[in-house]
Design an enzyme around this catalytic site. Structure first.
Site, short mmCIF file in Angstrom:
data_model
loop_
_atom_site.label_atom_id
_atom_site.label_comp_id
_atom_site.label_asym_id
_atom_site.label_seq_id
_atom_site.Cartn_x
_atom_site.Cartn_y
_atom_site.Cartn_z
N GLU A 100 0.83 -1.20 0.00
CA GLU A 100 0.00 0.00 0.00
C GLU A 100 0.87 1.26 0.00
OE1 GLU A 100 -3.46 -2.29 2.57
OE2 GLU A 100 -2.22 -0.82 3.57
N CYS A 113 3.32 8.62 0.73
CA CYS A 113 3.94 7.74 1.72
C CYS A 113 4.10 6.36 1.09
CB CYS A 113 3.01 7.69 2.94
SG CYS A 113 3.53 6.56 4.21
N CYS A 120 6.67 -6.28 8.10
CA CYS A 120 7.82 -5.75 8.83
C CYS A 120 8.20 -6.73 9.93
CB CYS A 120 7.47 -4.40 9.45
SG CYS A 120 8.87 -3.62 10.29
N CYS A 124 6.72 -3.84 16.29
CA CYS A 124 6.28 -2.85 17.29
C CYS A 124 4.84 -3.19 17.70
CB CYS A 124 6.36 -1.44 16.72
SG CYS A 124 8.02 -1.03 16.19
N CYS A 127 1.69 -1.37 16.03
CA CYS A 127 1.66 -1.20 14.57
C CYS A 127 1.06 -2.42 13.88
CB CYS A 127 3.08 -0.96 14.06
SG CYS A 127 3.22 -0.86 12.28
N SER A 201 11.93 7.26 7.41
CA SER A 201 11.60 7.09 8.83
C SER A 201 12.09 5.72 9.29
CB SER A 201 10.08 7.20 9.00
OG SER A 201 9.73 6.88 10.34
N SER A 223 11.45 7.06 14.86
CA SER A 223 10.29 6.74 15.69
C SER A 223 10.78 6.46 17.10
CB SER A 223 9.58 5.50 15.12
OG SER A 223 9.13 5.78 13.82
N CYS A 342 -1.04 6.24 9.81
CA CYS A 342 0.20 5.63 10.29
C CYS A 342 -0.12 4.37 11.08
CB CYS A 342 0.94 6.55 11.24
SG CYS A 342 1.52 8.04 10.53
N1 SAH Z 1 9.33 1.40 10.09
C1 SAH Z 1 9.51 2.80 10.04
C2 SAH Z 1 8.62 3.49 9.04
C3 SAH Z 1 7.20 3.00 8.95
S1 SAH Z 1 6.18 3.22 10.38
C4 SAH Z 1 9.35 3.41 11.43
O1 SAH Z 1 8.93 2.69 12.33
O2 SAH Z 1 9.68 4.57 11.57
C5 SAH Z 1 5.77 4.93 10.19
C6 SAH Z 1 5.31 5.62 11.44
O3 SAH Z 1 4.04 5.13 11.85
C7 SAH Z 1 6.23 5.43 12.63
O4 SAH Z 1 6.61 6.68 13.15
C8 SAH Z 1 5.39 4.68 13.64
O5 SAH Z 1 5.78 5.03 14.94
C9 SAH Z 1 3.99 5.15 13.26
N2 SAH Z 1 2.93 4.25 13.71
C10 SAH Z 1 2.93 2.90 13.67
N3 SAH Z 1 1.78 2.42 14.20
C11 SAH Z 1 1.05 3.49 14.57
C12 SAH Z 1 -0.25 3.66 15.15
N4 SAH Z 1 -1.01 2.61 15.44
N5 SAH Z 1 -0.69 4.93 15.39
C13 SAH Z 1 0.08 5.99 15.07
N6 SAH Z 1 1.28 5.91 14.51
C14 SAH Z 1 1.77 4.66 14.25
FE1 SF4 Z 2 7.85 -1.92 11.48
FE2 SF4 Z 2 7.77 0.79 11.68
FE3 SF4 Z 2 5.58 -0.71 12.19
FE4 SF4 Z 2 7.64 -0.77 13.87
S1 SF4 Z 2 6.36 1.02 13.40
S2 SF4 Z 2 6.51 -2.58 13.13
S3 SF4 Z 2 9.35 -0.62 12.49
S4 SF4 Z 2 6.62 -0.51 10.24
#
Ligand code: SAH
Ligand code: SF4
Length: 354
Positions: A100, A113, A120, A124, A127, A201, A223, A342
Site C-alpha cells: 500500500e 507515503c 515488517c 512494534c 503497529c 523514517s 520513531s 500511520c
Molecule cells: N518502520 C519505520 C517506518 C514505517 S512506520 C518506522 O517505524 O519509523 C511509520 C510511522 O508510523 C512510525 O513513526 C510509527 O511510529 C507510526 N505508527 C505505527 N503504528 C502506529 C499507530 N497505530 N498509530 C500511530 N502511529 C503509528
Molecule cells: Fe515496522 Fe515501523 Fe511498524 Fe515498527 S512502526 S513494526 S518498524 S513498520
C-alpha cells in the site's frame, strides 16, 4: 547485476537500475550508452508505461525491448478515497503479495507515503504492519514504481512534492534496495525530487543510520515513542538491541545539512507514554540536537487494546515541549476511515482482496 534488479521472469527491471547500470545494459543490447539516459527520461520524467510511447527510439528497437524488459512492477488493485481527500493505493506485486502507498493532500502540494517491505519484522506492539511479520523486501524497482505509478494518475503531477518512506516496512532493514531507490528518486537522471523533500523514517537501526548519513542525503525521521528503555522495549523490541542512549548518540552523529533537523515521531498512547514526566524526559533527551517532534495520536486498529491519549493530554504534552523551545507539531493522521493512517497499513491482504 544484483537480483533485486530483476523481476520474477528474469527480464530486466529498468526502474531498479542506476544510470551507470542502465547505460551498461543499453550497451549490452548493442545500443549506444546515451540510449540509457534517454530511456530513463521516458520512464522517470515522462512516466512512460510502455516502450511504444518512446517515440524517439526506432520502432524495431522498441519491439525488441518490450520483449526483454519489464517496465511496470505493480498492478493497481484498488484506490480507496478517504473523506479527508487521502487516497490509499493497493498494489499487487508479481508474486501476488499486496502493498500500500498513501497519497496525502497538504495545503498546496501532495505527499506520498511509500512502502519499503511487505510487512515488517520489527514487531512494534502498536503497529498493524508489524503484527503480520515480514513477507519480503521490496526490490528497488518496486519501491520506485510506487512513486511513478501514483504520479501518473495525477492531473498535475508536479504537485507531488514530498516522498516519505513511512509506509509498510522498516526501510533500513532493506538497506541496499532502499538506498538505490532513493538515488533514483532524487537524482537529476532519475525522478529529480529535491532531497529536502524526501524523508526516511526508521525505528532506530543504529548501524544502518550511520551508513545512511554517509551514503546519501535525505531527511531523517526517528520513531522514538518512549523516553525510558523499559517502555520503549515494551513498545518496540528493537530497543533491546539499540537502546535509547545509543539511538540518541547516532542521531547526534548524523550529518545534517545546514538548517535541517531530525524529526522525532512520538505516538501518544493513553497511560503508556503520555505522562508529563515523559514530556520532560523527552525535552532532556533531545537537548543539543537539531530536532523537531511530531506528536501522533495513536491510531487504533483491531489486534491491540491501546487507546489514543485524550486531546487535552496531547496539548499539555505539547506545551511542555514548546515551553522549552522545542518545535512540536500534533499530526493527526489522515485517512483513518480507509485504514490509511500511520500504523494501519497492511490490512488489505485481510480484506479478501486477492
Ligand atoms: N518502520 C519505520 C517506518 C514505517 S512506520 C518506522 O517505524 O519509523 C511509520 C510511522 O508510523 C512510525 O513513526 C510509527 O511510529 C507510526 N505508527 C505505527 N503504528 C502506529 C499507530 N497505530 N498509530 C500511530 N502511529 C503509528
Ligand atoms: Fe515496522 Fe515501523 Fe511498524 Fe515498527 S512502526 S513494526 S518498524 S513498520
Amino acid at each position: 547485476m544484483k537480483t533485486d534488479s530483476l523481476t520474477s521472469n528474469s527480464s530486466i527491471g529498468l526502474k531498479g537500475l542506476d544510470l551507470a547500470e542502465t547505460e551498461a545494459w543499453a550497451q549490452s543490447q548493442g545500443l549506444p550508452a546515451y540510449r540509457g539516459r534517454q530511456i530513463r527520461r521516458w520512464i522517470f520524467t515522462k512516466g512512460a508505461h510502455s516502450f511504444e510511447q518512446m517515440t524517439d527510439l526506432p520502432k524495431t528497437l522498441r519491439q525488441t525491448l518490450a520483449k526483454s524488459v519489464t517496465l511496470n512492477h505493480l498492478e493497481t488493485v484498488d484506490i480507496l478515497k478517504s473523506r479527508d481527500g487521502t487516497k490509499k493505493f493497493i498494489f499487487r506485486l508479481h508474486d501476488g503479495l499486496l502493498i500500500e502507498s498513501v497519497l496525502i493532500p497538504e495545503r498546496d502540494h501532495l505527499t506520498l507515503c511509500i512502502s519499503s517491505q511487505v510487512g515488517c519484522a520489527i514487531g512494534c506492539r502498536f503497529c498493524l504492519t508489524g503484527a503480520r511479520g515480514l513477507k519480503r523486501n521490496l526490490s528497488t524497482a518496486e519501491i520506485v514504481d510506487q512513486v511513478v505509478q501514483v504520479r501518473s494518475t495525477l492531473p498535475e503531477p508536479e504537485h507531488l512534492k514530498n516522498i516519505v518512506l513511512m509506509g509498510m516496512g522498516e526501510p533500513l532493514a532493506n538497506y541496499h534496495n532502499v538506498i538505490k531507490a532513493l538515488g533514483n528518486l532524487t537524482r537529476e537522471d532519475g525522478m529529480n525530487f529535491s532531497n529536502r523533500r524526501v524523508t526516511l523514517s526508521t525505528s532506530g537501526l543504529v548501524p544502518e543510520m550511520e551508513k545512511l548519513g554517509q551514503d546519501i542525503t535525505v531527511n531523517l525521521a526517528v520513531s522514538l515513542n518512549a523516553t525510558d528503555d523499559k517502555t520503549r522495549s515494551f513498545l518496540m523490541p528493537i530497543n533491546d538491541r539499540y537502546p535509547i542512549a545509543a539511538l540518541i548518540q547516532a542521531c547526534k552523529a548524523f550529518p545534517l545539512p545546514n538548517r535541517r533537523m531530525i524529526t522525532f515521531e512520538y505516538i501518544l498512547i493513553k497511560g503508556i507514554n503520555d505522562s508529563l514526566e515523559d514530556a520532560q524526559r523527552l525535552v532532556k533527551l533531545l537537548k543539543g540536537l537539531r530536532a523537531k517532534v511530531n506528536l501522533i495520536p495513536f491510531n487504533p486498529h483491531p489486534g491491540v487494546d491501546f487507546r489514543p491519549s485524550p486531546m487535552e493530554r496531547i496539548l499539555q504534552f505539547q506545551e511542555v515541549l514548546t515551553g522549552d523551545y522545542l518545535t512540536a507539531i500534533i499530526r493527526k493522521s489522515k485517512g483513518p476511515d480507509i485504514m490509511a493512517a500511520c500504523g494501519q497499513l497492511g490490512g488489505s491482504s485481510n480484506r479478501g482482496i486477492q
